[in-house]
Design a protein around this motif. Structure first.
Motif, PDB file in Angstrom:
ATOM      1  N   ARG A   1       0.842  -1.188   0.087  1.00 32.55           N
ATOM      2  CA  ARG A   1      -0.001  -0.030   0.029  1.00 32.55           C
ATOM      3  C   ARG A   1       0.950   1.354   0.033  1.00 32.55           C
ATOM      4  NH1 ARG A   1      -2.904  -1.352   3.669  1.00 32.55           N
ATOM      5  NH2 ARG A   1      -4.763  -2.035   2.498  1.00 32.55           N
ATOM      6  N   GLU A   2       1.865   1.088   0.496  1.00 30.17           N
ATOM      7  CA  GLU A   2       2.874   2.453   0.672  1.00 30.17           C
ATOM      8  C   GLU A   2       3.207   2.628  -0.508  1.00 30.17           C
ATOM      9  OE1 GLU A   2       5.776   1.222   3.726  1.00 30.17           O
ATOM     10  OE2 GLU A   2       4.428   1.976   5.299  1.00 30.17           O
ATOM     11  N   GLN A   3       3.724   1.453  -1.452  1.00 28.82           N
ATOM     12  CA  GLN A   3       4.213   1.657  -3.033  1.00 28.82           C
ATOM     13  C   GLN A   3       3.100   2.486  -3.816  1.00 28.82           C
ATOM     14  OE1 GLN A   3       7.387   1.163  -4.095  1.00 28.82           O
ATOM     15  NE2 GLN A   3       7.850   0.652  -1.862  1.00 28.82           N
ATOM     16  N   THR A   4       1.878   2.254  -3.697  1.00 28.44           N
ATOM     17  CA  THR A   4       0.802   2.760  -4.284  1.00 28.44           C
ATOM     18  C   THR A   4       0.668   4.327  -3.866  1.00 28.44           C
ATOM     19  OG1 THR A   4      -1.153   2.398  -2.721  1.00 28.44           O
ATOM     20  CG2 THR A   4      -0.294   0.652  -4.172  1.00 28.44           C
ATOM     21  N   GLN A   5       1.053   4.712  -2.769  1.00 28.28           N
ATOM     22  CA  GLN A   5       1.175   6.154  -2.007  1.00 28.28           C
ATOM     23  C   GLN A   5       2.632   7.100  -2.640  1.00 28.28           C
ATOM     24  OE1 GLN A   5       0.167   5.396   1.759  1.00 28.28           O
ATOM     25  NE2 GLN A   5      -1.994   4.750   1.333  1.00 28.28           N
ATOM     26  N   ARG A   6       3.511   6.469  -3.231  1.00 24.11           N
ATOM     27  CA  ARG A   6       4.720   7.278  -3.481  1.00 24.11           C
ATOM     28  C   ARG A   6       4.504   8.119  -4.588  1.00 24.11           C
ATOM     29  NH1 ARG A   6       9.360   2.896  -4.655  1.00 24.11           N
ATOM     30  NH2 ARG A   6      10.590   4.810  -4.859  1.00 24.11           N
ATOM     31  N   THR A   7       5.214   9.162  -4.295  1.00 19.62           N
ATOM     32  CA  THR A   7       5.256  10.280  -5.083  1.00 19.62           C
ATOM     33  C   THR A   7       6.497  10.461  -6.066  1.00 19.62           C
ATOM     34  OG1 THR A   7       6.135  12.004  -3.554  1.00 19.62           O
ATOM     35  CG2 THR A   7       3.720  11.921  -3.700  1.00 19.62           C
ATOM     36  N   ASP A   8       7.576   9.517  -5.640  1.00 19.95           N
ATOM     37  CA  ASP A   8       8.744   9.517  -6.383  1.00 19.95           C
ATOM     38  C   ASP A   8       8.787   8.606  -7.459  1.00 19.95           C
ATOM     39  OD1 ASP A   8       8.788   7.606  -4.494  1.00 19.95           O
ATOM     40  OD2 ASP A   8      10.853   7.610  -4.252  1.00 19.95           O
ATOM     41  N   VAL A   9       7.880   7.979  -7.982  1.00 21.46           N
ATOM     42  CA  VAL A   9       7.560   7.115  -8.965  1.00 21.46           C
ATOM     43  C   VAL A   9       6.613   7.406 -10.008  1.00 21.46           C
ATOM     44  CG1 VAL A   9       8.387   5.190  -7.602  1.00 21.46           C
ATOM     45  CG2 VAL A   9       5.935   5.635  -7.617  1.00 21.46           C
ATOM     46  N   ASP A  10       6.633   6.732 -11.112  1.00 17.35           N
ATOM     47  CA  ASP A  10       5.683   6.894 -12.245  1.00 17.35           C
ATOM     48  C   ASP A  10       4.353   6.436 -11.801  1.00 17.35           C
ATOM     49  OD1 ASP A  10       6.170   4.300 -12.984  1.00 17.35           O
ATOM     50  OD2 ASP A  10       7.267   4.936 -14.763  1.00 17.35           O
ATOM     51  N   ASP A  11       3.371   6.568 -12.684  1.00 13.54           N
ATOM     52  CA  ASP A  11       1.980   6.035 -12.643  1.00 13.54           C
ATOM     53  C   ASP A  11       2.022   4.532 -12.781  1.00 13.54           C
ATOM     54  OD1 ASP A  11       0.915   8.495 -12.192  1.00 13.54           O
ATOM     55  OD2 ASP A  11       0.257   8.808 -14.237  1.00 13.54           O
ATOM     56  N   ALA A  12       2.972   4.085 -13.658  1.00 19.45           N
ATOM     57  CA  ALA A  12       2.668   2.599 -13.889  1.00 19.45           C
ATOM     58  C   ALA A  12       3.306   1.880 -12.658  1.00 19.45           C
ATOM     59  CB  ALA A  12       3.836   2.247 -14.984  1.00 19.45           C
ATOM     60  N   HIS A  13       4.382   2.334 -11.791  1.00 23.25           N
ATOM     61  CA  HIS A  13       4.707   1.668 -10.657  1.00 23.25           C
ATOM     62  C   HIS A  13       3.527   1.799  -9.703  1.00 23.25           C
ATOM     63  CE1 HIS A  13       7.739   0.853  -7.318  1.00 23.25           C
ATOM     64  NE2 HIS A  13       6.909   1.472  -6.962  1.00 23.25           N
TER      65      HIS A  13
ATOM     66  N   ALA B   1      -2.305  -3.286  -8.270  1.00 25.88           N
ATOM     67  CA  ALA B   1      -2.714  -4.800  -8.589  1.00 25.88           C
ATOM     68  C   ALA B   1      -2.223  -5.750  -7.745  1.00 25.88           C
ATOM     69  CB  ALA B   1      -2.430  -4.976 -10.160  1.00 25.88           C
ATOM     70  N   LYS B   2      -1.060  -5.501  -7.286  1.00 26.36           N
ATOM     71  CA  LYS B   2      -0.434  -6.451  -6.351  1.00 26.36           C
ATOM     72  C   LYS B   2      -1.001  -6.357  -4.963  1.00 26.36           C
ATOM     73  CE  LYS B   2       4.215  -6.526  -8.474  1.00 26.36           C
ATOM     74  NZ  LYS B   2       5.343  -5.861  -8.573  1.00 26.36           N
TER      75      LYS B   2
END
Length: 222
Positions: free
Chosen positions: A146-158, A164-165
């Protein structure tokens, strides 16, 4: 006894409540709430805490720009927390077996527990305690994803891939929760049972770890 001693929703709620705390898992407050009787919730939270501490040490052990001594300290902490996690899992199984009437209470912690299993009941290969342990790990995985879905330093694809995971992890967690509920219900009804499976972590025992035995022999010879 007419009621189940535990439900998967209890476990999910307890796990999530711990992970929502800013002081978790450093604080040991949840481990003292149960009082001197140290009941089922106490050991479920203990298992969850040690899983979280273990998770943190596993992250630290992957570092590449620190000293070998620091990594060695991480490894020793991993061994210590893993042992404590397994001990708590076994205690959950013991208490559930007693609550379900599947074992003589005074024998539950011995190497030869006295069974009260109904004739014809099927043996489940996975214990209820190990399911609780897996639910704890899945709660940690879901939080991390869930923390990965909230990151602002990555692109939309990430973020989309992470979402999805996360969805898959939450589905797996719900499935496992249903399996736990079914095992407990079947055990209460006399249709199924499980045992306490001792982990026997030999590498932590100086009497059983061959390397530690050789070290001890060397010290005595010197």
């Amino acid at each position: 006894m007419t009621d189940l001693p535990l439900s998967s929703q209890h476990v999910l709620d307890w796990h999530d409540a711990c992970l929502a705390r800013a002081d978790w898992p450093v604080s040991d407050a949840p481990l003292t709430e149960a009082g001197p009787e140290q009941g089922l919730r106490f050991w479920i939270l203990s298992n969850h805490r040690f899983n979280n501490l273990l998770w943190n040490e596993e992250d630290l052990a992957r570092r590449t720009q620190v000293s070998a001594e620091e990594i060695a300290a991480n490894k020793r902490a991993i061994d210590r927390y893993n042992q404590a996690r397994n001990d708590a899992t076994e205690r959950v199984d013991e208490l559930l077996l007693i609550a379900l009437g599947l074992v003589e209470p005074e024998s539950a912690r011995t190497d030869a527990p006295v069974s009260r299993v109904a004739p014809g009941a099927r043996l489940n290969s996975e214990t209820a305690g190990s399911m609780v342990d897996r639910l704890s790990i899945m709660a940690l995985k879901a939080r991390a994803m869930r923390e990965q879905t909230q990151r602002t330093d990555v692109d939309d694809a990430h973020r989309a891939s992470s979402q999805a995971k996360l969805d898959r992890l939450l589905a797996q967690r719900a499935d496992l929760g249903r399996c736990l509920d079914e095992l407990l219900a079947d055990s209460l009804a006399g249709r199924a049972y499980f045992k306490v499976y001792r982990q026997f972590k030999m590498y932590n025992d100086p009497r059983l770890n061959p390397a530690l035995v050789r070290e001890a022999a060397g010290r005595q010879a010197g």
